[in-house]
Write a protein that holds these residues in place. Structure first.
Motif, short mmCIF file in Angstrom:
data_model
loop_
_atom_site.label_atom_id
_atom_site.label_comp_id
_atom_site.label_asym_id
_atom_site.label_seq_id
_atom_site.Cartn_x
_atom_site.Cartn_y
_atom_site.Cartn_z
N GLU A 111 37.27 39.93 54.93
CA GLU A 111 35.82 40.16 54.85
C GLU A 111 35.41 40.96 53.61
O GLU A 111 34.46 40.61 52.93
N ASP A 112 36.12 42.02 53.31
CA ASP A 112 35.75 42.88 52.19
C ASP A 112 36.49 42.55 50.90
O ASP A 112 36.40 43.28 49.93
N ARG A 113 37.24 41.45 50.90
CA ARG A 113 37.97 41.01 49.70
C ARG A 113 37.77 39.51 49.51
O ARG A 113 38.72 38.77 49.34
N GLN A 114 36.53 39.06 49.52
CA GLN A 114 36.24 37.64 49.47
C GLN A 114 36.62 37.00 48.15
O GLN A 114 36.74 35.78 48.05
#
Length: 90
Positions: free
Chosen positions: A51-54
């Protein structure tokens, strides 16, 4: 837009509540199995990301081009030279 320009393609980002890459991969496979008949979806290009490393994406399927226009539907890390088309994949 001129007659030679290709309109942009759109990507649908589908966040989940899954907490493992294996769970996300299984969901992608289930979606491909149930929605494979929808020609607007290009499942061969499916990638996964946290989610936070798309910007860091993991490819799900090999999707190499095969004779006759088919594409490989095996996992991206399958042994070399053993590509095979999936059911209903042009």
């Amino acid at each position: 837009m001129t007659e030679y320009e290709v309109p942009p393609r759109w990507i649908v980002h589908l966040p989940t509540t899954l907490t493992s890459v294996d769970g996300a991969r299984a969901l992608a496979e289930a979606l491909r199995d149930s929605l494979g008949h929808v020609t607007a979806i290009e499942f061969g290009e499916t990638t996964l990301s946290e989610e936070d490393r798309q910007f860091v994406r993991t490819r799900v399927w090999c999707d190499s081009h095969l004779p006759g226009g088919a594409r490989c539907a095996l996992p991206t890390d399958h042994p070399g030279g053993s590509c095979q088309a999936g059911p209903g994949r042009p």
